[in-house]
Motif scaffolding. Structure first.
Motif, mmCIF file in Angstrom:
data_model
loop_
_atom_site.group_PDB
_atom_site.id
_atom_site.type_symbol
_atom_site.label_atom_id
_atom_site.label_comp_id
_atom_site.label_asym_id
_atom_site.label_seq_id
_atom_site.Cartn_x
_atom_site.Cartn_y
_atom_site.Cartn_z
ATOM 1 N N LYS A 1 -28.511 -19.907 30.324
ATOM 2 C CA LYS A 1 -28.893 -19.246 29.071
ATOM 3 C C LYS A 1 -29.949 -18.183 29.349
ATOM 4 C CE LYS A 1 -27.463 -22.866 25.908
ATOM 5 N NZ LYS A 1 -27.831 -23.785 24.815
ATOM 6 N N PRO A 2 -30.059 -17.186 28.477
ATOM 7 C CA PRO A 2 -30.977 -16.072 28.727
ATOM 8 C C PRO A 2 -32.411 -16.483 29.039
ATOM 9 C CG PRO A 2 -29.499 -15.507 26.948
ATOM 10 C CD PRO A 2 -29.214 -16.942 27.301
ATOM 11 N N GLY A 3 -32.878 -17.576 28.426
ATOM 12 C CA GLY A 3 -34.254 -18.009 28.655
ATOM 13 C C GLY A 3 -34.543 -18.410 30.089
ATOM 14 N N THR A 4 -33.495 -18.685 30.863
ATOM 15 C CA THR A 4 -33.675 -19.090 32.264
ATOM 16 C C THR A 4 -33.418 -17.939 33.231
ATOM 17 O OG1 THR A 4 -31.373 -19.788 32.614
ATOM 18 C CG2 THR A 4 -32.875 -21.409 31.625
ATOM 19 N N VAL B 1 -26.521 -9.114 32.930
ATOM 20 C CA VAL B 1 -25.618 -9.752 31.962
ATOM 21 C C VAL B 1 -25.242 -8.741 30.870
ATOM 22 C CG1 VAL B 1 -25.392 -11.548 30.188
ATOM 23 C CG2 VAL B 1 -26.442 -12.096 32.382
ATOM 24 N N ALA B 2 -26.242 -7.973 30.415
ATOM 25 C CA ALA B 2 -25.976 -6.960 29.382
ATOM 26 C C ALA B 2 -24.989 -5.904 29.885
ATOM 27 C CB ALA B 2 -27.285 -6.303 28.947
ATOM 28 N N ILE B 3 -25.094 -5.538 31.159
ATOM 29 C CA ILE B 3 -24.158 -4.566 31.728
ATOM 30 C C ILE B 3 -22.766 -5.183 31.845
ATOM 31 C CG2 ILE B 3 -23.593 -3.196 33.783
ATOM 32 C CD1 ILE B 3 -26.675 -2.979 34.231
ATOM 33 N N ALA B 4 -22.705 -6.448 32.267
ATOM 34 C CA ALA B 4 -21.411 -7.137 32.339
ATOM 35 C C ALA B 4 -20.765 -7.185 30.963
ATOM 36 C CB ALA B 4 -21.603 -8.555 32.892
ATOM 37 N N ARG B 5 -21.561 -7.438 29.931
ATOM 38 C CA ARG B 5 -21.040 -7.460 28.561
ATOM 39 C C ARG B 5 -20.495 -6.086 28.164
ATOM 40 N NH1 ARG B 5 -25.548 -8.772 24.352
ATOM 41 N NH2 ARG B 5 -26.186 -6.729 25.133
ATOM 42 N N ALA B 6 -21.178 -5.024 28.573
ATOM 43 C CA ALA B 6 -20.716 -3.670 28.248
ATOM 44 C C ALA B 6 -19.438 -3.323 29.007
ATOM 45 C CB ALA B 6 -21.803 -2.650 28.592
ATOM 46 N N MET B 7 -19.279 -3.870 30.235
ATOM 47 C CA MET B 7 -18.172 -3.483 31.094
ATOM 48 C C MET B 7 -16.954 -4.387 30.973
ATOM 49 S SD MET B 7 -19.226 -0.740 32.604
ATOM 50 C CE MET B 7 -17.772 -0.590 33.622
ATOM 51 N N VAL B 8 -17.102 -5.568 30.348
ATOM 52 C CA VAL B 8 -16.051 -6.587 30.413
ATOM 53 C C VAL B 8 -14.717 -6.116 29.822
ATOM 54 C CG1 VAL B 8 -16.639 -7.749 28.231
ATOM 55 C CG2 VAL B 8 -15.593 -9.065 30.093
ATOM 56 N N LYS B 9 -14.780 -5.246 28.836
ATOM 57 C CA LYS B 9 -13.539 -4.757 28.221
ATOM 58 C C LYS B 9 -13.037 -3.483 28.906
ATOM 59 C CE LYS B 9 -16.355 -2.442 24.724
ATOM 60 N NZ LYS B 9 -16.851 -2.486 23.351
ATOM 61 N N ARG B 10 -13.705 -3.115 30.019
ATOM 62 C CA ARG B 10 -13.358 -1.891 30.759
ATOM 63 C C ARG B 10 -13.314 -0.668 29.829
ATOM 64 N NH1 ARG B 10 -10.231 -2.653 36.121
ATOM 65 N NH2 ARG B 10 -10.735 -4.790 36.698
ATOM 66 N N GLU C 1 -20.856 -16.782 27.735
ATOM 67 C CA GLU C 1 -20.538 -16.602 26.313
ATOM 68 C C GLU C 1 -21.033 -15.252 25.791
ATOM 69 O OE1 GLU C 1 -20.613 -21.329 25.029
ATOM 70 O OE2 GLU C 1 -22.475 -20.191 25.182
ATOM 71 N N ASN C 2 -22.183 -14.790 26.306
ATOM 72 C CA ASN C 2 -22.681 -13.471 25.902
ATOM 73 C C ASN C 2 -21.729 -12.368 26.355
ATOM 74 O OD1 ASN C 2 -25.542 -13.003 24.603
ATOM 75 N ND2 ASN C 2 -25.725 -14.878 25.819
ATOM 76 N N VAL C 3 -21.229 -12.488 27.584
ATOM 77 C CA VAL C 3 -20.307 -11.473 28.107
ATOM 78 C C VAL C 3 -18.953 -11.559 27.402
ATOM 79 C CG1 VAL C 3 -19.100 -10.666 30.187
ATOM 80 C CG2 VAL C 3 -21.492 -11.391 30.333
ATOM 81 N N GLU C 4 -18.576 -12.759 27.019
ATOM 82 C CA GLU C 4 -17.277 -12.990 26.379
ATOM 83 C C GLU C 4 -17.199 -12.392 24.971
ATOM 84 O OE1 GLU C 4 -14.391 -16.877 25.702
ATOM 85 O OE2 GLU C 4 -16.546 -17.088 25.357
#
Length: 232
Positions: free
Chosen positions: A143-146, A155-164, A107-110
């Motif tokens: 979830k981030p806590g785990t 995950v933060a990098i995936a979120r930055a890259m997901v929209k290419r 959900e964070n990446v989405e």
């Protein structure tokens, strides 16, 4: 073939009020960043790295001069236009992961794709592809806590890259990571730079990051002190 200019800075000045005086953070920066570069703004704290990154990312505007990002002059953008530029074309990676704790990694990446109004099937495909790039497909429901610090930053990098995005701006992305995680993440970003042609620009004084850069732009006291291409 000449490379396309993605970022052009022209006599860029940034000042901040300090009581009755003003502090000059950037003092006439002239610089061009080209497509597919893996480059970094390098210098001590207070040299202007983050200020410059914020202007390039249209999170702030120049006091004088101009930052032209993907053909658009930052100072002339409305708040809505600046948000559109960021949402469509720029990915951000910070030293703090800025993950939403109540949401899963998926959900964070989405989240950036929701802003782009992608369909559910388009979002799922893009998110799982981005998590797979970062070796996190099996952590999609976590979830981030785990997650460990290294996993959270991935995950933060995936979120930055997901929209290419065409450009990724990374501000001290390894500051909170140990050496092993730092090198793993930096190698992943090099791979993404090569496979997707994304232009990466870092702000850093971390020697681990500097070792991966192919262009080092040295900032000192708000000015470009040196600009070197690293042959590898």
């Amino acid at each position: 073939m000449e490379k396309e200019v993605k970022i052009q800075l022209l006599e860029l000045v940034k000042s901040f009020p300090m009581g009755k005086r003003e502090f000059l953070a950037l003092k006439g920066i002239d610089l061009s960043i080209y497509s597919g570069e893996f480059s970094g703004l390098v210098g001590p704290s207070g040299s202007g790295k983050t200020t410059l990154l914020n202007i390039i990312g249209s999170l702030d505007g120049p006091s004088q001069g101009e930052a032209i990002v993907l053909g658009q002059a930052v100072s002339k953008l409305s708040h809505k236009q600046a948000a559109h530029l960021r949402n469509q074309s720029i990915g951000f990676i910070f030293q703090t992961y800025n993950l939403l704790p109540v949401y899963t990694a998926f959900e964070n990446v989405e989240f950036p794709l929701l802003l782009l109004k992608k369909s559910s099937s388009e979002r799922k495909k893009a998110v799982m592809e981005a998590l797979d790039w970062l070796g996190l497909a099996d952590r999609a429901k976590s979830k981030p806590g785990t997650l460990s610090g290294g996993e959270s930053q991935r995950v933060a990098i995936a979120r930055a890259m997901v929209k290419r995005p065409e450009i990724v701006l990374a501000d001290e992305p390894t500051a909170n990571l140990d050496a092993e995680n730092s090198h793993h993440i930096l190698k992943t970003m090099v791979d993404l730079n090569k496979s997707l042609g994304t232009t990466f620009l870092f702000a850093t004084h971390d020697e681990k990051v500097i070792g991966y850069l192919r262009r080092i732009i040295h900032l000192n006291d708000g000015k470009v002190a040196a600009d070197e291409i690293i042959e590898k």
